[in-house]
Design an enzyme around this catalytic site. Structure first.
Site, PDB file in Angstrom:
ATOM      1  N   LYS A 135      69.000  76.556  36.724  1.00  0.00           N
ATOM      2  CA  LYS A 135      68.793  75.827  35.466  1.00  0.00           C
ATOM      3  C   LYS A 135      70.109  75.224  34.960  1.00  0.00           C
ATOM      4  CE  LYS A 135      68.074  76.748  30.844  1.00  0.00           C
ATOM      5  NZ  LYS A 135      68.040  77.861  29.939  1.00  0.00           N
ATOM      6  N   ASP A 161      63.330  74.929  30.850  1.00  0.00           N
ATOM      7  CA  ASP A 161      63.682  76.006  29.926  1.00  0.00           C
ATOM      8  C   ASP A 161      62.393  76.462  29.237  1.00  0.00           C
ATOM      9  OD1 ASP A 161      63.026  74.166  28.014  1.00  0.00           O
ATOM     10  OD2 ASP A 161      64.840  74.422  26.827  1.00  0.00           O
TER      11      ASP A 161
END
Ligand code: SF4
Length: 256
Positions: A135, A153
């Site tokens: 991420k 997210d």
């Protein structure tokens, strides 16, 4: 849960994911033209450190800490020149300060040893840095203009599921689904659009479906669920109800 929204999209005749994604990106772009990363940074290195610090805390909190941090630490060597405890104190309020200090110092070492002190652009290089997961790497690469994936997210996960764009819970699988339908040119921008829509309209606990520009494209719209009758009738009622809701919201914000 996510699986049922994909099915619900089909049941309500909203169209396939690939057909809905264009209007979804277009409308979100109109609604949130200001959507961008909330972290403040002036260099590639500051971007990388900010994203590493943002784990398990808010962007506002990170910005508060980095204002002073980036005046003191300007290059990779600076993070290694102080005792570990000093860096821990300097980032203390972002939480998990011991792990973050270790990750930042480890990353600085690798940057100096293998990348001449520069932040690499390729995802496979970024994920090799200590404490940099996929991420974080995706956020950094996208902000540097080299998006090679789609950031997933908590907001992106929730909205992708509610909009019936994925059947999955696992962020890696959600990313794969989004990569298949979101045009590559939008990979960097799309997560920001979902994040801002999630904060402003589609909140986790109380989504404001009556003020939502995606209402007629969304299989989890609460308005649709609340209305009885055949799908076409519901859809017509919905569109007019959503339009008047948005008009009300528009006049509220103009007068406010
Ligand atoms: S219609 Fe409701 S659930 Fe769907 S995206 Fe909009 S606010 Fe979220």
């Amino acid at each position: 849960m996510a699986r049922s929204y994909v099915r619900e999209a089909r049941r309500r005749g909203l169209g396939r994911r690939r057909e809905r994604i264009g209007p979804i990106v277009g409308r979100l772009s109109d609604e949130h033209a200001d959507a961008q990363i909330a972290l403040r940074f002036r260099s590639d290195l500051e971007l990388l450190v900010s994203v590493m610090l943002s784990a398990q805390t808010t962007d506002t909190n990170v910005n508060r800490v980095t204002e002073a941090l980036f005046r003191k630490y300007r290059k990779p060597e600076d993070y290694l020149a102080v005792p570990e405890e000093e860096l821990q104190r300097d980032i203390y309020t972002t939480g998990f300060y011991r792990q973050k200090t270790k990750a930042i110092r480890g990353t600085m070492r690798v940057l100096l040893e293998e990348y001449d002190g520069e932040v690499p652009r390729r995802l496979e290089d970024l994920v090799r840095l200590p404490g940099v997961a996929r991420k974080t790497a995706n956020v950094v690469a996208a902000e540097l203009g080299h998006a090679q994936g789609v950031v997933v997210d908590t907001h992106v996960r929730r909205l992708s599921q509610r909009l019936g764009l994925t059947r999955h819970d696992d962020p890696v699988k959600i990313e794969r689904d989004l990569q298949r339908i979101v045009p590559r040119a939008d990979w960097a921008r799309f997560p920001h659009l979902l994040i801002w829509h999630g904060r402003r309209v589609c909140n986790a606990r109380r989504p404001r479906c009556d003020d939502c520009a995606l209402e007629d494209l969304c299989p989890s719209s609460r308005l649709a669920a609340a209305l009885p009758g055949p799908a076409e009738l519901r859809s017509a009622e919905l569109r007019s109800s959503a339009a008047s809701g948005r008009a009300r919201a528009g006049s509220r914000s103009r007068s406010g």
